[in-house]
Design a protein around this motif. Structure first.
Motif, short mmCIF file in Angstrom:
data_model
loop_
_atom_site.label_atom_id
_atom_site.label_comp_id
_atom_site.label_asym_id
_atom_site.label_seq_id
_atom_site.Cartn_x
_atom_site.Cartn_y
_atom_site.Cartn_z
N ASN A 183 30.50 26.06 61.61
CA ASN A 183 29.19 26.70 61.69
C ASN A 183 28.99 27.29 63.07
O ASN A 183 27.98 27.06 63.72
CB ASN A 183 28.10 25.67 61.36
CG ASN A 183 26.75 26.30 61.11
OD1 ASN A 183 26.65 27.50 60.87
ND2 ASN A 183 25.71 25.49 61.18
N GLU A 184 29.99 28.06 63.52
CA GLU A 184 29.97 28.51 64.91
C GLU A 184 28.78 29.40 65.23
O GLU A 184 28.20 29.30 66.31
CB GLU A 184 31.28 29.22 65.24
CG GLU A 184 32.35 28.21 65.66
CD GLU A 184 33.76 28.72 65.49
OE1 GLU A 184 33.95 29.85 65.00
OE2 GLU A 184 34.69 27.98 65.86
N ASP A 185 28.40 30.26 64.30
CA ASP A 185 27.25 31.13 64.60
C ASP A 185 25.94 30.52 64.08
O ASP A 185 24.90 31.16 64.15
CB ASP A 185 27.47 32.54 64.02
CG ASP A 185 27.71 32.49 62.52
OD1 ASP A 185 27.65 31.38 61.95
OD2 ASP A 185 27.95 33.55 61.92
N LEU A 186 26.03 29.31 63.57
CA LEU A 186 24.87 28.54 63.11
C LEU A 186 24.12 29.22 61.96
O LEU A 186 22.98 28.91 61.69
CB LEU A 186 23.88 28.28 64.27
CG LEU A 186 24.47 27.63 65.52
CD1 LEU A 186 23.44 27.61 66.64
CD2 LEU A 186 24.96 26.22 65.24
N ARG A 187 24.78 30.17 61.28
CA ARG A 187 24.10 30.90 60.22
C ARG A 187 24.20 30.16 58.88
O ARG A 187 23.56 30.55 57.91
CB ARG A 187 24.68 32.32 60.08
CG ARG A 187 24.56 33.10 61.35
CD ARG A 187 24.05 34.52 61.11
NE ARG A 187 23.73 35.17 62.38
CZ ARG A 187 22.52 35.19 62.92
NH1 ARG A 187 21.50 34.64 62.31
NH2 ARG A 187 22.32 35.79 64.08
N ARG A 188 25.00 29.12 58.85
CA ARG A 188 25.19 28.42 57.57
C ARG A 188 24.04 27.44 57.26
O ARG A 188 23.93 26.95 56.16
CB ARG A 188 26.50 27.65 57.59
CG ARG A 188 27.71 28.54 57.64
CD ARG A 188 28.90 27.86 56.98
NE ARG A 188 30.10 28.68 57.05
CZ ARG A 188 30.32 29.72 56.25
NH1 ARG A 188 29.43 30.08 55.35
NH2 ARG A 188 31.44 30.41 56.36
N MET A 189 23.26 27.16 58.29
CA MET A 189 22.15 26.24 58.10
C MET A 189 21.14 26.85 57.12
O MET A 189 20.53 27.86 57.43
CB MET A 189 21.51 26.00 59.47
CG MET A 189 20.30 25.14 59.49
SD MET A 189 20.64 23.51 58.91
CE MET A 189 19.53 23.49 57.55
N ALA A 190 20.99 26.23 55.94
CA ALA A 190 20.12 26.84 54.92
C ALA A 190 18.79 26.12 54.80
O ALA A 190 17.75 26.76 54.68
CB ALA A 190 20.83 26.85 53.58
N SER A 191 18.84 24.81 54.81
CA SER A 191 17.59 24.07 54.67
C SER A 191 17.75 22.69 55.27
O SER A 191 18.80 22.05 55.12
CB SER A 191 17.23 23.97 53.18
OG SER A 191 16.02 23.25 53.06
N GLY A 192 16.71 22.24 55.94
CA GLY A 192 16.80 20.97 56.66
C GLY A 192 16.23 19.80 55.89
O GLY A 192 15.91 19.88 54.71
#
Ligand SMILES: [Zn+2]
Length: 329
Positions: A183-192
């Motif tokens: 997740n290097e560009d942190l764009r994969r974070m969808a929901s916490g």
């Protein structure tokens, strides 16, 4: 004698009609002095008596004893002050123990009440003035109780910590500290983690994990060393899922996979590929549902990435995870 007799003088006393001896001068003086002395002694005694009644006069013994008592009292107060300082030093030790050592080893802090076991801790506001001796002695004994108890507890705490030391390395590799997908560009974070809108019912529902959007086949990593406990489809809603036991009360769960790369009972290391992302189970689209449990309770996975992300990246990830959007489940 003869000389004295010669000097003896007489005078005629008309009242008694006889001669009377004239008292010699020294004798008269002695008589006068005697009278004066008696009068002085009497008035002195009277004054002394009244002063004594008022408590203004003490004999020298009493004064010496009182001085001694005052000295003892002063010594006692100094002694108790030293006890208090010792107790305060122990209190500092307790705080450092809790805030540094026990925190470092993720051990629960020792609360003040337990540390001092009902003695009420250090009396930092002790009043020395106006205390009588028995109160001072009681105070000293109480301070000693506190200190003794605290030393025993401090020593136990240090035992616990030294027991943890050899396990520390194992612990550091076991806890789930990395993200389960690249997740290097942190764009994969969808929901916490937290209250989210359910993707199917659109109702508010607590989302116990983190969703990472990931195309089918994206490699999924073990986030810490551990043993694979499950790799099956029998958990409701999670589809193909993997469960890893990391020890120290930590378990991680990886859901909605397309493929497994491990089998139950297998030992894994942090960063090992355990499976591949997919869309199995109750899932809106291809993604990874990732859960961390500590002592059988779900916790927020974001709390574990701090050590493996830069402060800025952690901040971005936290903000994205906190967005009150819809989860992928
Ligand atoms: Zn999810």
């Amino acid at each position: 004698m003869k000389d004295q007799k010669r000097k003896q003088k007489y005078y005629y006393d008309p009242d008694t009609l006889s001669y009377r001896k004239v008292a010699s001068r020294p004798l008269r003086k002695l008589w006068q002095f005697g009278l004066f002395f008696m009068a002085s002694a009497l008035s002195g005694a009277a004054i002394f008596y009244s002063f004594n009644q008022l408590g203004w006069v003490r004999n020298s013994n009493e004064i010496v004893l009182q001085r001694e008592l005052d000295n003892y009292k002063q010594d006692y107060q100094n002694f108790i002050k030293r006890l208090d300082r010792t107790a305060e030093a122990l209190e500092n030790l307790r705080q450092r123990d809790n805030e540094v050592y026990r925190l470092y080893f993720e051990m629960d802090p020792i609360p003040e009440e337990q540390y001092y076991s009902g003695f009420g801790g250090v009396n930092r506001y002790r009043k020395y003035e106006g205390q009588n001796n028995s109160e001072l002695i009681k105070d000293a004994a109480q301070s000693l109780d506190v200190i003794e108890k605290a030393i025993v507890n401090q020593s136990r705490s240090l035992d616990d910590i030294s027991e943890m030391l050899p396990k520390r390395k194992e612990y550091l590799t076991a806890i789930p500290t990395i993200q389960p997908v690249k997740n290097e560009d942190l764009r994969r974070m969808a929901s916490g983690y937290g209250w989210r809108s359910d993707p199917f019912t659109k109702m508010r529902k607590f989302h116990y994990g983190m969703d990472f959007s990931a195309p089918v086949g994206t490699p999924i990593f073990a986030t810490g060393d551990g043993i694979v406990k499950r790799a099956d489809q029998r958990a409701s809603g999670l589809g193909k899922h993997i469960r890893i036991d990391h020890g120290f009360g930590y378990i991680t769960i990886y859901g909605h996979l397309s493929k497994y790369n491990v089998r139950p009972g297998q030992k894994v290391k942090r960063g090992d590929i355990i499976g591949y992302a997919g869309n199995t189970g109750r899932s809106l689209g291809s993604h990874l549902h990732y859960e961390v449990q500590k002592d059988r309770k779900q916790v927020n996975p974001i709390d574990f990435y701090a050590g493996t992300l830069s402060a800025a990246d952690y901040e971005i990830l936290s903000q994205r995870a906190a967005l009150s959007n819809q989860s992928l489940d």
